[in-house]
Design an enzyme around this catalytic site. Structure first.
Site, PDB file in Angstrom:
ATOM      1  N   ASP A 173     -24.945   1.936  24.174  1.00 11.04           N
ATOM      2  CA  ASP A 173     -24.143   0.829  24.231  1.00 11.04           C
ATOM      3  C   ASP A 173     -23.267   0.956  25.251  1.00 11.04           C
ATOM      4  OD1 ASP A 173     -23.864  -1.962  23.465  1.00 11.04           O
ATOM      5  OD2 ASP A 173     -22.125  -1.463  22.411  1.00 11.04           O
ATOM      6  N   THR A 197     -21.475  -8.279  24.035  1.00 10.96           N
ATOM      7  CA  THR A 197     -23.209  -8.103  24.002  1.00 10.96           C
ATOM      8  C   THR A 197     -23.245  -9.017  22.771  1.00 10.96           C
ATOM      9  OG1 THR A 197     -22.713  -5.657  24.049  1.00 10.96           O
ATOM     10  CG2 THR A 197     -24.918  -6.567  22.778  1.00 10.96           C
ATOM     11  N   GLN A 235     -30.775  -5.117  26.519  1.00 10.94           N
ATOM     12  CA  GLN A 235     -29.584  -5.676  25.745  1.00 10.94           C
ATOM     13  C   GLN A 235     -29.350  -7.047  26.578  1.00 10.94           C
ATOM     14  OE1 GLN A 235     -25.812  -3.632  24.861  1.00 10.94           O
ATOM     15  NE2 GLN A 235     -24.990  -4.657  26.599  1.00 10.94           N
TER      16      GLN A 235
END
Length: 317
Positions: free
Chosen positions: A233, A257, A307
């Site tokens: 991440d 996100t 993502q």
């Protein structure tokens, strides 16, 4: 962009920073909360947050902790092979995070778990709020068909500058945090875009970084799986920024996100270098999508990551 404040009493010992990551991901078992329990609920855990510049909770931390929570309830011999997370609200570092796990299925070779990460609301009327929802699947080790993409050519990580070397001499609290407090050693193959756009590859979204724990760790296999979720991440927004000619400190830049998915093809040792190859196939409607492949030092494909995030650049007043 508001200049964030640095965490107090920063540690400069890589071994202590790496050890702190294990403590962060190794959750405490707690009693089930009837208000959030269902007939499928099997366990509950609690975890703390690591201080971040700006006083927020790092999304990778919550994902890594959620992987630990669901993994604790999987039958012996079954390891995570996929997970999908939705980020629903920002976390508050001043409160612990509760993870309530539901067992959705235990089949002959696969198990599915769901976990909700919650914290107290900002007001008494709000009550407990959910900050992340994850579904994860586990599988027994099995034989089957085999093929894979291989890692692209990349320079060895040992010859690349560390984040501390890239940011050397920059007196900025975020730069100091990235240099000394992140538990993952990230080394860019493509030029870093911490404080300036990548002018050498204008219009390209291609990015490669090497990553591993900042110092060797000893941990059970489940925590190595959680570390991959944690580390994955850090850089997914960067291919979008590269494509758009932006950097992390572009004025008016706002990013968050929305969802994050990982497929584990093989399991990793977080102490060993991993090559994270990333690109962004789309940005539209205030959202950007990135796709990543994670390869080990031998060139084997060990994970695939996608993502989607909210990404906007506010201009004017």
């Amino acid at each position: 962009m508001t200049t964030p404040s640095a965490p107090e009493n920063p540690r400069h010992d890589p071994a202590a920073v790496a050890s702190g990551l294990i403590d962060l991901l190794d959750l405490r078992a707690i009693d089930l909360d009837p208000a959030f329990s269902s007939p499928a609920t099997v366990a509950a855990y609690e975890g703390d947050s690591s201080p971040q510049p700006g006083g927020h909770v790092f999304g990778g931390q919550v994902m890594g902790q959620a992987v630990t929570a669901v993994g604790r309830t999987a039958p012996a011999g079954r390891r995570i092979h996929s997970m999908y997370s939705y980020f629903l609200a920002p976390g508050d570092p001043d409160h612990p995070i509760r993870f309530q796990v539901d067992a959705l299925r235990d089949g002959g070779s696969f198990s599915v778990r769901r976990v909700l990460a919650t914290q107290p609301g900002r007001t008494a009327e709000e009550g407990e709020r959910t900050i992340l929802a994850m579904t994860a699947s586990f599988q027994e080790q099995q034989e089957g068909l085999e093929h894979q993409e291989r890692a692209p050519q990349a320079p060895d990580p040992e010859g690349l500058p560390t984040t501390a070397e890239v940011l050397s001499g920059i007196d900025h609290p975020v730069a100091q945090y990235w240099s000394t407090q992140r538990p993952i050693d990230i080394r860019h193959v493509t030029d870093p875009i911490y404080f300036r756009p990548d002018t050498n590859a204008a219009g390209s979204d291609a990015q490669m970084v090497w990553m591993r724990t900042i110092a060797p760790i000893e941990a059970e296999p489940l925590l190595h799986d959680a570390i991959l979720a944690f580390a994955s991440d850090y850089t997914p927004f960067e291919p979008i920024l590269r494509r758009q000619g932006l950097s992390w400190i572009t004025p008016g830049l706002r990013m968050a996100t929305i969802n994050h998915a990982i497929w584990w093809h093989r399991h990793i040792d977080a102490n060993e270098w991993l090559l994270y190859v990333q690109r962004s196939p789309s940005a539209s409607g205030g959202r950007g999508l990135t796709h990543g492949q994670v390869f080990d030092r031998a060139g084997d494909l060990v994970a695939t990551v996608t993502q989607e995030g909210m990404i906007r650049v506010k201009t004017g007043d």
